[in-house]
Design a protein around this motif. Structure first.
Motif, PDB file in Angstrom:
ATOM      1  N   GLN A 220       0.665  -1.172  -0.030  1.00  0.00           N
ATOM      2  CA  GLN A 220      -0.146  -0.040  -0.045  1.00  0.00           C
ATOM      3  C   GLN A 220       0.723   1.192  -0.007  1.00  0.00           C
ATOM      4  OE1 GLN A 220      -2.333  -0.512   3.424  1.00  0.00           O
ATOM      5  NE2 GLN A 220      -3.732  -2.192   2.673  1.00  0.00           N
ATOM      6  N   GLU A 221       2.222   1.113   0.126  1.00  0.00           N
ATOM      7  CA  GLU A 221       3.095   2.408   0.279  1.00  0.00           C
ATOM      8  C   GLU A 221       3.596   2.962  -1.152  1.00  0.00           C
ATOM      9  OE1 GLU A 221       6.550   3.551   3.160  1.00  0.00           O
ATOM     10  OE2 GLU A 221       6.410   1.318   2.734  1.00  0.00           O
ATOM     11  N   VAL A 222       2.428   3.195  -1.830  1.00  0.00           N
ATOM     12  CA  VAL A 222       2.758   3.877  -3.360  1.00  0.00           C
ATOM     13  C   VAL A 222       2.071   5.280  -3.302  1.00  0.00           C
ATOM     14  CG1 VAL A 222       2.514   3.550  -5.723  1.00  0.00           C
ATOM     15  CG2 VAL A 222       2.615   1.540  -4.217  1.00  0.00           C
ATOM     16  N   PHE A 223       2.943   6.435  -3.606  1.00  0.00           N
ATOM     17  CA  PHE A 223       2.387   7.648  -3.580  1.00  0.00           C
ATOM     18  C   PHE A 223       2.057   8.317  -4.923  1.00  0.00           C
ATOM     19  CE2 PHE A 223       4.857   6.631   0.119  1.00  0.00           C
ATOM     20  CZ  PHE A 223       4.342   7.653   1.449  1.00  0.00           C
ATOM     21  N   SER A 224       1.132   9.069  -4.967  1.00  0.00           N
ATOM     22  CA  SER A 224       0.990  10.171  -6.068  1.00  0.00           C
ATOM     23  C   SER A 224       1.095  11.216  -5.823  1.00  0.00           C
ATOM     24  CB  SER A 224      -0.666   9.837  -6.288  1.00  0.00           C
ATOM     25  OG  SER A 224      -0.855   8.641  -6.681  1.00  0.00           O
ATOM     26  N   PHE A 225       1.902  12.062  -6.736  1.00  0.00           N
ATOM     27  CA  PHE A 225       2.114  13.505  -6.544  1.00  0.00           C
ATOM     28  C   PHE A 225       2.552  14.062  -8.072  1.00  0.00           C
ATOM     29  CE2 PHE A 225       5.975  11.050  -5.723  1.00  0.00           C
ATOM     30  CZ  PHE A 225       6.947  11.708  -6.542  1.00  0.00           C
ATOM     31  N   MET A 226       2.425  15.338  -8.079  1.00  0.00           N
ATOM     32  CA  MET A 226       2.895  16.281  -9.129  1.00  0.00           C
ATOM     33  C   MET A 226       4.349  16.369  -9.028  1.00  0.00           C
ATOM     34  SD  MET A 226       0.107  16.272 -10.541  1.00  0.00           S
ATOM     35  CE  MET A 226       0.436  17.443 -12.252  1.00  0.00           C
ATOM     36  N   VAL A 227       5.263  16.186 -10.022  1.00  0.00           N
ATOM     37  CA  VAL A 227       6.552  16.288  -9.802  1.00  0.00           C
ATOM     38  C   VAL A 227       7.118  17.861  -9.888  1.00  0.00           C
ATOM     39  CG1 VAL A 227       8.698  16.100 -11.112  1.00  0.00           C
ATOM     40  CG2 VAL A 227       7.009  14.186 -11.153  1.00  0.00           C
ATOM     41  N   VAL A 228       7.689  18.310  -8.767  1.00  0.00           N
ATOM     42  CA  VAL A 228       8.356  19.699  -8.662  1.00  0.00           C
ATOM     43  C   VAL A 228       9.776  19.662  -9.152  1.00  0.00           C
ATOM     44  CG1 VAL A 228       8.820  21.446  -7.221  1.00  0.00           C
ATOM     45  CG2 VAL A 228       6.703  20.293  -7.004  1.00  0.00           C
ATOM     46  N   LEU A 229      10.011  20.682 -10.027  1.00  0.00           N
ATOM     47  CA  LEU A 229      11.389  20.504 -10.579  1.00  0.00           C
ATOM     48  C   LEU A 229      12.760  20.566  -9.684  1.00  0.00           C
ATOM     49  CD1 LEU A 229      11.263  22.211 -13.990  1.00  0.00           C
ATOM     50  CD2 LEU A 229      12.130  19.891 -13.688  1.00  0.00           C
ATOM     51  N   ASN A 230      13.769  20.033  -9.767  1.00  0.00           N
ATOM     52  CA  ASN A 230      15.050  20.086  -8.713  1.00  0.00           C
ATOM     53  C   ASN A 230      14.684  19.902  -7.176  1.00  0.00           C
ATOM     54  OD1 ASN A 230      16.443  20.863 -10.974  1.00  0.00           O
ATOM     55  ND2 ASN A 230      15.391  23.025 -10.772  1.00  0.00           N
ATOM     56  N   GLN A 231      13.608  18.825  -7.210  1.00  0.00           N
ATOM     57  CA  GLN A 231      13.606  18.412  -5.585  1.00  0.00           C
ATOM     58  C   GLN A 231      13.384  16.912  -5.628  1.00  0.00           C
ATOM     59  OE1 GLN A 231      10.090  20.506  -3.586  1.00  0.00           O
ATOM     60  NE2 GLN A 231      10.980  22.462  -4.312  1.00  0.00           N
ATOM     61  N   TRP A 232      13.723  16.433  -4.373  1.00  0.00           N
ATOM     62  CA  TRP A 232      13.796  15.057  -4.193  1.00  0.00           C
ATOM     63  C   TRP A 232      12.189  14.897  -3.711  1.00  0.00           C
ATOM     64  CZ3 TRP A 232      16.805  11.241  -6.046  1.00  0.00           C
ATOM     65  CH2 TRP A 232      17.957  11.784  -6.246  1.00  0.00           C
ATOM     66  N   ARG A 233      11.615  13.670  -3.857  1.00  0.00           N
ATOM     67  CA  ARG A 233      10.537  13.338  -3.312  1.00  0.00           C
ATOM     68  C   ARG A 233      10.282  11.846  -2.813  1.00  0.00           C
ATOM     69  NH1 ARG A 233       5.128  15.601  -3.522  1.00  0.00           N
ATOM     70  NH2 ARG A 233       3.853  14.285  -1.886  1.00  0.00           N
ATOM     71  N   THR A 234       9.773  11.422  -1.791  1.00  0.00           N
ATOM     72  CA  THR A 234       9.908  10.092  -1.497  1.00  0.00           C
ATOM     73  C   THR A 234       8.639   9.260  -2.270  1.00  0.00           C
ATOM     74  OG1 THR A 234       9.640   8.403   0.419  1.00  0.00           O
ATOM     75  CG2 THR A 234       8.160  10.415   0.365  1.00  0.00           C
ATOM     76  N   LEU A 235       8.930   8.022  -2.635  1.00  0.00           N
ATOM     77  CA  LEU A 235       8.255   7.204  -3.393  1.00  0.00           C
ATOM     78  C   LEU A 235       7.651   6.094  -2.405  1.00  0.00           C
ATOM     79  CD1 LEU A 235      10.122   6.475  -6.675  1.00  0.00           C
ATOM     80  CD2 LEU A 235       8.164   7.904  -6.207  1.00  0.00           C
ATOM     81  N   GLY A 236       8.151   6.062  -1.010  1.00  0.00           N
ATOM     82  CA  GLY A 236       7.852   4.875  -0.249  1.00  0.00           C
ATOM     83  C   GLY A 236       8.687   3.810  -0.033  1.00  0.00           C
ATOM     84  N   ASN A 237       8.779   2.996   0.856  1.00  0.00           N
ATOM     85  CA  ASN A 237       9.723   1.708   0.881  1.00  0.00           C
ATOM     86  C   ASN A 237      11.269   2.124   0.831  1.00  0.00           C
ATOM     87  OD1 ASN A 237       7.353   0.030   1.149  1.00  0.00           O
ATOM     88  ND2 ASN A 237       7.268   0.127  -1.127  1.00  0.00           N
TER      89      ASN A 237
END
Length: 463
Positions: free
Chosen positions: A333-350
């Motif tokens: 269940q650890e899957v994320f939905s998000f809009m991409v922001v340039l030049n920033q890291w974002r977690t995907l889970g796991n």
């Protein structure tokens, strides 16, 4: 030789003697524990440990008051420190009284081991009880290593729990107590047939002794032989671990190397792997057989076997693991939905991170990490993949994301965790970490560096 001499020699061999040793002696005022305490106090001065008696008044019968008063007086006369506690009747359960009493007693022992900074605590289990234990385990069923009986010592809350009387029979201890005029109390409940242990002691074993008076010794001999065989087997299993285990934390096992072992050794390896991963979990022959069948079945490249207790064996193509089912469900269940922001890291889970970074330099970057996008393809989105999602191939055809995951041998239970990168037009840029689309050339594009890495990685972090 006398019992005192044999006891001294046995304790010396086990390393339980000497003034530097600080030991606790668990006493119930029965003949066995009173003999144990006496034997320790009669060791030569240069061999005698620093002793403290630990005692629990369970308040299960009227006689316990008399026993408590007696032990206080005995310890005072012998100048042996005594630490005692009571088990309040309000805490006595309606059912499982014997097990509850044992739990309370051993929790007290553990607390005193720490409070007294002792090296060990000694209990008065003797040879007849060892035979009873072996037979009891045989009747109840379970793991083979349980048929070796009680160990002479085992780790116990930072110290050791030792059983110095295992080499001696009840008859030997009673004769010694009578000869030395050692006082003790008989527990009347030991003669009640309501407890299964008492029925074995008072009915089953006496009947077996009528058939063969040596049955106790035979049980002990078989247990010793079994202990030796298991020690040799343990060495073989440990050596084979080097061949089959790819990774220990978390555990990952090479399936082909495992299957190269004999079926008998496979069962031993599986049993040990399960025990190392889930110590409280018991395995049955049926479960082990199901595991071997799954691992050996080429028609099932992935799958699971329920091991019980919320644990499972998880086959994933060329490897297998042992996992908790609840962890697998949580991870799925650890899957994320998000809009991409340039030049920033974002977690995907796991533990995974995703980033999209502008770049003018592409020569030094892996080709599969660079994508050329036009302005109308923004914003990008990361989301779970859908059944309708397709990846564009070099020949212009499309491949379902599901087929790409299967071809990449992504385990079934892990497929839902794979996110996709999607343009504003709904084009699938990539099944992240698995496969990229081959997007058609377009005018007026800019290059972007798409990076996927685990949080534990120490790679370059873009500003």
């Amino acid at each position: 030789m006398s019992l005192e001499t044999d006891f001294q020699r046995h304790c010396e061999l086990q390393g339980w003697t000497g003034p530097h040793q600080r030991g606790l002696v668990a006493v119930s005022t029965g003949v066995d524990s009173m003999v144990l305490l006496t034997l320790f106090t009669r060791l030569p001065v240069d061999q005698r440990p620093q002793l403290t008696v630990v005692y629990v008044d369970h308040q299960l019968r009227e006689q316990s008051r008399t026993e408590t008063a007696f032990l206080k007086q005995w310890c005072a006369q012998q100048q042996v420190p005594l630490v005692m506690t009571t088990w309040p009747p309000a805490q006595h359960p309606q059912h499982g009284l014997e097990n509850a009493a044992r739990q309370f007693r051993y929790e007290f022992f553990a607390a005193q081991l720490k409070a007294q900074q002792a090296d060990w605590i000694a209990t008065a289990h003797q040879a007849n009880e060892q035979a009873e234990t072996i037979l009891f385990k045989l009747l109840r069923g379970g793991q083979l290593d349980q048929l070796t009986g009680m160990a002479a010592s085992r780790p116990f809350h930072g110290g050791q729990l030792i059983r110095p009387l295992l080499p001696f029979t009840k008859a030997q201890l009673r004769v010694y107590a009578e000869q030395q005029e050692i006082p003790w109390f008989e527990d009347a409940t030991n003669h009640e047939l309501t407890a299964s242990r008492n029925r074995l002691r008072l009915q089953i074993l006496p009947a077996l002794r009528q058939e063969n008076p040596q049955v106790d010794q035979h049980l002990l001999t078989y247990a010793e032989q079994l202990r030796t065989v298991l020690q040799v087997t343990d060495q073989v299993v440990t050596q084979r671990f080097n061949q089959i285990v790819r990774q220990w934390q978390p555990l990952v096992v090479d399936t082909s190397q495992f299957l190269a072992q004999s079926p008998e050794l496979q069962d031993l390896l599986l049993t040990r792997l399960i025990k190392l991963t889930a110590p409280a979990l018991a395995t049955t022959p049926a479960v082990l057989r199901e595991c071997r069948q799954l691992l050996a079945n080429p028609q099932r490249p992935s799958g699971t076997v329920d091991l019980g207790g919320e644990w499972c064996l998880n086959k994933s193509y060329v490897t297998f693991t042992i996992n908790q089912l609840k962890n697998l469900r949580q991870n799925s269940q650890e899957v994320f939905s998000f809009m991409v922001v340039l030049n920033q890291w974002r977690t995907l889970g796991n533990g995974w991170q995703f980033g999209c970074f502008t770049t003018d330099v592409t020569d030094d970057l892996p080709r599969q990490q660079v994508v050329a996008l036009a302005a109308d393809q923004w914003p990008l989105q990361v989301r779970p993949w859908r059944a309708s999602d397709r990846l564009r191939l070099a020949n212009g055809h499309h491949q379902p994301v599901r087929r790409a995951l299967i071809n990449a041998k992504v385990p079934r239970e892990a497929r839902r965790q794979v996110p996709v990168l999607v343009t504003a037009k709904g084009e699938i840029v990539a099944a992240l970490g698995v496969k990229w689309s081959v997007l058609p050339p377009r005018a007026h594009t800019s290059n972007y560096h798409i990076k996927l890495q685990h949080e534990s990685a120490k790679g370059e972090q873009h500003e």
